[in-house]
Scaffold this active site. Structure first.
Site, PDB file in Angstrom:
ATOM      1  N   ASP A  25     -21.088  29.173  39.288  1.00 20.42           N
ATOM      2  CA  ASP A  25     -20.170  28.105  38.889  1.00 20.42           C
ATOM      3  C   ASP A  25     -20.017  28.196  37.366  1.00 20.42           C
ATOM      4  O   ASP A  25     -20.460  29.172  36.732  1.00 20.42           O
ATOM      5  CB  ASP A  25     -20.639  26.730  39.393  1.00 20.42           C
ATOM      6  CG  ASP A  25     -21.827  26.165  38.613  1.00 20.42           C
ATOM      7  OD1 ASP A  25     -22.378  26.871  37.731  1.00 20.42           O
ATOM      8  OD2 ASP A  25     -22.211  25.008  38.886  1.00 20.42           O
TER       9      ASP A  25
ATOM     10  N   CYS B 241     -26.013  28.974  38.792  1.00 18.70           N
ATOM     11  CA  CYS B 241     -25.382  27.712  38.377  1.00 18.70           C
ATOM     12  C   CYS B 241     -26.189  27.212  37.180  1.00 18.70           C
ATOM     13  O   CYS B 241     -26.988  27.961  36.613  1.00 18.70           O
ATOM     14  CB  CYS B 241     -25.291  26.711  39.524  1.00 18.70           C
ATOM     15  SG  CYS B 241     -26.855  26.083  40.152  1.00 18.70           S
TER      16      CYS B 241
ATOM     17  N   THR C  10     -28.702  25.054  36.726  1.00 15.98           N
ATOM     18  CA  THR C  10     -30.158  25.099  36.922  1.00 15.98           C
ATOM     19  C   THR C  10     -30.583  26.142  37.949  1.00 15.98           C
ATOM     20  O   THR C  10     -31.772  26.473  38.024  1.00 15.98           O
ATOM     21  CB  THR C  10     -30.671  23.744  37.446  1.00 15.98           C
ATOM     22  OG1 THR C  10     -29.983  23.468  38.682  1.00 15.98           O
ATOM     23  CG2 THR C  10     -30.427  22.627  36.443  1.00 15.98           C
TER      24      THR C  10
ATOM     25  N   HIS D   3     -43.167  39.041  49.001  1.00 18.41           N
ATOM     26  CA  HIS D   3     -43.718  38.168  50.045  1.00 18.41           C
ATOM     27  C   HIS D   3     -42.664  37.477  50.892  1.00 18.41           C
ATOM     28  O   HIS D   3     -42.923  37.168  52.055  1.00 18.41           O
ATOM     29  CB  HIS D   3     -44.617  37.091  49.413  1.00 18.41           C
ATOM     30  CG  HIS D   3     -45.947  37.612  48.962  1.00 18.41           C
ATOM     31  ND1 HIS D   3     -47.034  36.784  48.721  1.00 18.41           N
ATOM     32  CD2 HIS D   3     -46.374  38.872  48.714  1.00 18.41           C
ATOM     33  CE1 HIS D   3     -48.067  37.520  48.336  1.00 18.41           C
ATOM     34  NE2 HIS D   3     -47.691  38.796  48.317  1.00 18.41           N
TER      35      HIS D   3
ATOM     36  N   HIS E  25     -46.584  39.588  56.052  1.00 16.36           N
ATOM     37  CA  HIS E  25     -45.480  38.688  55.703  1.00 16.36           C
ATOM     38  C   HIS E  25     -44.367  38.688  56.752  1.00 16.36           C
ATOM     39  O   HIS E  25     -43.579  37.760  56.816  1.00 16.36           O
ATOM     40  CB  HIS E  25     -44.905  39.062  54.334  1.00 16.36           C
ATOM     41  CG  HIS E  25     -45.941  39.048  53.248  1.00 16.36           C
ATOM     42  ND1 HIS E  25     -46.568  37.888  52.842  1.00 16.36           N
ATOM     43  CD2 HIS E  25     -46.489  40.056  52.535  1.00 16.36           C
ATOM     44  CE1 HIS E  25     -47.458  38.182  51.912  1.00 16.36           C
ATOM     45  NE2 HIS E  25     -47.433  39.489  51.699  1.00 16.36           N
TER      46      HIS E  25
HETATM   47  C1  RB5 Z   1     -22.898  21.671  36.896  1.00 18.97           C
HETATM   48  O1  RB5 Z   1     -22.798  20.788  35.830  1.00 18.97           O
HETATM   49  C2  RB5 Z   1     -24.314  21.695  37.413  1.00 18.97           C
HETATM   50  O2  RB5 Z   1     -24.597  20.535  38.103  1.00 18.97           O
HETATM   51  C3  RB5 Z   1     -24.527  22.907  38.302  1.00 18.97           C
HETATM   52  O3  RB5 Z   1     -24.245  24.065  37.580  1.00 18.97           O
HETATM   53  C4  RB5 Z   1     -25.923  23.118  38.851  1.00 18.97           C
HETATM   54  O4  RB5 Z   1     -26.871  23.051  37.834  1.00 18.97           O
HETATM   55  C5  RB5 Z   1     -26.298  22.337  40.020  1.00 18.97           C
HETATM   56  O5  RB5 Z   1     -27.381  22.505  40.592  1.00 18.97           O
END
Ligand code: RB5
Length: 145
Positions: free
Chosen positions: A7, A64, A66, A97, A132
Site C-alpha cells: 500500500d 504496508c 507496519t 520452521h 516441522h
Molecule cells: C496506512 O496508513 C496503514 O494503516 C497501513 O499501511 C498499515 O500499516 C496497516 O496495517
C-alpha cells in the site's frame, strides 16, 4: 516468480525491493500500488496472495506501514503462510520452521537496507522440513474450520 505488492505505506520500500530483484535477475510480478496516494492494503494483499495460492508465484512479498495489515489479510487466503518479519533472523526462521510463502514488511518500521537484507534472507533460506512438516499440515487443517 515472486509476487510483490504494497500500500502507500510500503511503496518506497517496494521500489527498493524491485531494484534488488532486478539486479539479482529474479523474475517478479508487481501488483502495485504504484504511488504514495492512499489505498487500501487488503486489495494488494489479496492480489499477491492469490498469485502465490494459485501457484503462479512461488513466494510473495507484501509491505504496508507496519506490515500488520497485509499479514492479517494475506493469512485469510487458503494456502498462505504470511510472516511479518522485523529482521533477518525472523525471515530465516519463518522459512526454516514455518515454510512461510509470503514475507510481510513494515515499510515505516525498517530501513531500506534492513528491508533488502530481510528479503535476501527470506529468498535464500530453505524450509527444514522434518519435524516441522506435521505442524504445517496442522495449519492447513485449520483452514477447514
Ligand atoms: C496506512 O496508513 C496503514 O494503516 C497501513 O499501511 C498499515 O500499516 C496497516 O496495517
Amino acid at each position: 516468480m515472486i509476487a510483490i505488492g504494497c500500500d502507500h505505506g510500503g511503496f518506497e520500500i517496494k521500489e527498493k525491493i524491485r531494484i534488488y530483484l532486478e539486479n539479482n535477475h529474479i523474475i517478479f510480478k508487481d501488483f502495485g500500488t504504484n504511488g504514495t496516494a492512499s489505498v487500501d492494503y487488503p486489495e494488494f494483499a489479496k492480489k499477491v496472495s492469490e498469485s502465490v495460492s494459485s501457484g503462479e508465484s512461488k513466494f510473495g512479498i507484501l509491505i504496508c506501514g507496519t506490515g500488520i495489515g497485509v499479514s492479517i489479510a494475506a493469512n485469510k487466503i487458503k494456502g498462505i503462510r504470511a510472516a511479518l518479519c522485523h529482521n533477518v533472523h525472523y525471515a530465516q526462521m519463518a522459512k526454516k520452521h514455518n515454510d512461510a510463502n509470503i514475507l510481510c514488511l513494515g515499510g515505516r518500521e525498517i530501513t531500506d537496507k534492513e528491508a533488502i537484507d530481510i528479503v535476501n534472507a527470506f529468498l535464500n533460506t530453505k524450509f527444514e522440513s522434518g519435524r516441522h512438516e506435521k505442524r504445517i499440515s496442522q495449519i492447513s487443517e485449520l483452514e477447514k474450520m
